[in-house]
Write a protein that holds these residues in place. Structure first.
Motif, short mmCIF file in Angstrom:
data_model
loop_
_atom_site.label_atom_id
_atom_site.label_comp_id
_atom_site.label_asym_id
_atom_site.label_seq_id
_atom_site.Cartn_x
_atom_site.Cartn_y
_atom_site.Cartn_z
N ASN A 36 -6.18 4.90 3.12
CA ASN A 36 -5.95 5.53 1.81
C ASN A 36 -5.79 4.52 0.69
O ASN A 36 -5.34 4.86 -0.40
CB ASN A 36 -4.73 6.46 1.87
CG ASN A 36 -3.42 5.72 1.65
OD1 ASN A 36 -3.31 4.52 1.96
ND2 ASN A 36 -2.43 6.39 1.11
N ARG A 37 -6.15 3.26 0.92
CA ARG A 37 -5.87 2.22 -0.07
C ARG A 37 -6.56 2.48 -1.41
O ARG A 37 -6.00 2.23 -2.47
CB ARG A 37 -6.26 0.85 0.48
CG ARG A 37 -5.28 0.31 1.52
CD ARG A 37 -5.73 -1.00 2.09
NE ARG A 37 -6.94 -0.85 2.90
CZ ARG A 37 -7.57 -1.86 3.49
NH1 ARG A 37 -7.12 -3.10 3.33
NH2 ARG A 37 -8.65 -1.65 4.21
N HIS A 38 -7.78 2.99 -1.36
CA HIS A 38 -8.51 3.29 -2.59
C HIS A 38 -7.80 4.41 -3.35
O HIS A 38 -7.58 4.31 -4.57
CB HIS A 38 -9.95 3.68 -2.25
CG HIS A 38 -10.82 3.90 -3.45
ND1 HIS A 38 -11.33 2.86 -4.19
CD2 HIS A 38 -11.27 5.03 -4.05
CE1 HIS A 38 -12.07 3.34 -5.18
NE2 HIS A 38 -12.04 4.66 -5.12
N THR A 86 -4.38 11.89 3.03
CA THR A 86 -5.34 11.01 3.71
C THR A 86 -4.64 10.11 4.72
O THR A 86 -5.12 9.89 5.83
CB THR A 86 -6.10 10.16 2.68
OG1 THR A 86 -6.79 11.02 1.78
CG2 THR A 86 -7.12 9.25 3.35
N LEU A 87 -3.45 9.61 4.34
CA LEU A 87 -2.68 8.76 5.25
C LEU A 87 -2.18 9.56 6.44
O LEU A 87 -2.15 9.06 7.57
CB LEU A 87 -1.51 8.13 4.49
CG LEU A 87 -0.93 6.84 5.06
CD1 LEU A 87 -1.99 5.77 5.19
CD2 LEU A 87 0.21 6.35 4.17
N GLY A 118 0.81 -1.21 0.00
CA GLY A 118 0.00 0.00 0.00
C GLY A 118 0.84 1.26 0.00
O GLY A 118 0.53 2.23 -0.70
N PHE A 119 1.93 1.25 0.75
CA PHE A 119 2.83 2.41 0.76
C PHE A 119 3.53 2.54 -0.58
O PHE A 119 3.66 3.63 -1.14
CB PHE A 119 3.87 2.25 1.88
CG PHE A 119 4.97 3.28 1.82
CD1 PHE A 119 4.75 4.57 2.27
CD2 PHE A 119 6.22 2.96 1.32
CE1 PHE A 119 5.77 5.53 2.21
CE2 PHE A 119 7.24 3.89 1.26
CZ PHE A 119 7.01 5.18 1.72
N ALA A 120 3.96 1.42 -1.13
CA ALA A 120 4.72 1.46 -2.38
C ALA A 120 3.88 2.00 -3.53
O ALA A 120 4.41 2.62 -4.46
CB ALA A 120 5.23 0.05 -2.72
#
Length: 391
Positions: A315-317, A308-309, A243-245
């Motif tokens: 914030n995955r979407h 958002t994070l 998710g971060f990447a």
């Protein structure tokens, strides 16, 4: 709502921009020469020298908590930093950082792995992808079988970033086959595995200047205390790492596209055909205009995902949208810029063809375009996300 960078953010942006322009861009010719000779773009010694110079600018451990000696800039500022650094192809990485999931380590693991990684004494990599299980995590075949106070790992991982250089790997393996086959998510565990425990790596040659690795585990014995996080909880860690990447790919695409577009603008003003600069040609003007609009749109998607994070929200979407849009945008822009440069763009005298090859990877790693579309559409169709939710 204030759609401008704060004074602090502008200061960070200007500082890192000066560092890139003064310390990294002057090395571009040398990097190209080294790569064409089959050498690393930057030596380890030069990499460390640059990291120390960046530290003088205040950029050390940019995503590392202050308790571990980092700057902990936050996600928005990290997005800004990644955009600026990506305006050069010099393969620079900041010092003082570690993979985000390594912070789930217990105290003993932090002493043995986290702290040495932050200090630059050890290198890590993360391994989930397999030859038959890229985005299809349900098909992971690497097994970890308990034997006394050890786990025995068998299987292969592929396309692992940093796998050839890593001293240890954070690897995902199936620890409960029945649970894993039933859910596709449960029943896998993350293990910290030192290279000297027995796994091997092999370089994978690619069309780019960067090469990942395949990792082979043949009865590699790992002590119980090397489980990272919770038993059977590896899928969650994998999602957090990926998710971060994802939104970072979007940030890199924005920075690279901005540099390329400026190159196209400068060249279009200088290059003449039939007595006039090609900048006067509508065909060129429209390519420049389309690129500028697409870059700006991609930038705001990335910044929204990072913002958002920072708010502690999921914030995955947004990360999926930032990655999908940024990767596609970057490929469009580098293609246009190469076209504007004509034959010169295709030569190795300019770095455009290098970026062209590198950009193609953005649409594949850390989740392909197709996976991002699947995630985005699933979230909307199942009602997990509402249209206009993030304004």
């Amino acid at each position: 709502m204030y759609l401008r960078l704060s004074e602090e953010q502008k200061m960070v942006q200007n500082t890192i921009r000066r560092f890139v322009e003064n310390e990294l861009m002057p090395l571009e010719f040398e990097v190209l020469k080294n790569e064409r000779e089959g050498k690393p773009g930057l030596s380890e010694e030069k990499q460390k020298e640059l990291q120390l110079k960046a530290k003088e600018f205040g950029f050390w451990g940019i995503n590392t908590p202050e308790e571990y000696g980092g700057a902990d800039l936050g996600q928005m500022m990290m997005a800004i930093v990644f955009m600026e650094v990506s305006k050069t192809f010099v393969p620079f990485r900041f010092g003082g950082s570690a993979d985000n999931i390594l912070y789930y380590a217990n105290e003993e693991q932090k002493k043995k792995y986290l702290i040495p990684t932050i200090n630059g004494d050890k290198k890590s990599c993360f391994a989930m992808t397999e030859p038959d299980a890229g985005s299809d995590t349900r098909n992971i075949k690497m097994t970890a079988v308990k034997d006394g106070n050890e786990w025995v790992l068998n299987g292969e991982k592929t396309f692992i970033t940093g796998g050839n250089e890593a001293d240890f790997v954070m690897v995902i393996a199936v620890t409960d086959k029945e649970r894993h086959q039933k859910t596709g998510r449960d029943g896998v565990t993350c293990f910290i595995v030192d290279r000297d425990m027995g796994w091997t790596s092999e370089y994978i040659d690619t069309m780019g200047e960067w090469g990942p690795a395949s990792l082979v585990f043949d009865n590699v014995r790992v002590p119980e205390e090397n489980i990272l996080g919770e038993i059977h909880g590896g899928y969650k860690l994998g999602l957090e790492w990926i998710g971060f990447a994802r939104w970072v790919v979007g940030a890199r695409a924005v920075g690279t596209a901005e540099r390329l577009l400026q190159m196209a603008i400068d060249y279009a003003k200088e290059r003449e055909t039939f007595g006039r600069p090609i900048a006067d040609r509508q065909a060129i003007q429209w390519q420049i205009a389309d690129s500028a609009v697409e870059i700006e749109a991609a930038k705001w998607l990335v910044l929204n995902a990072a913002f958002t994070l920072d708010q502690g929200e999921d914030n995955r979407h947004l990360a999926a949208m930032a990655k999908l849009n940024g990767a596609i945008m970057g490929n469009k822009v580098v293609d246009r810029v190469l076209q504007i440069h004509g034959g010169m763009g295709y030569t190795r005298e300019l770095p455009i063809e290098r970026w062209y090859r590198e950009a193609r990877l953005w649409r594949i790693y850390d989740g392909t375009d197709e996976i991002q579309r699947m995630i985005i559409s699933r979230n909307l169709l199942k009602g997990h996300v509402k249209i206009g939710q993030y304004v």
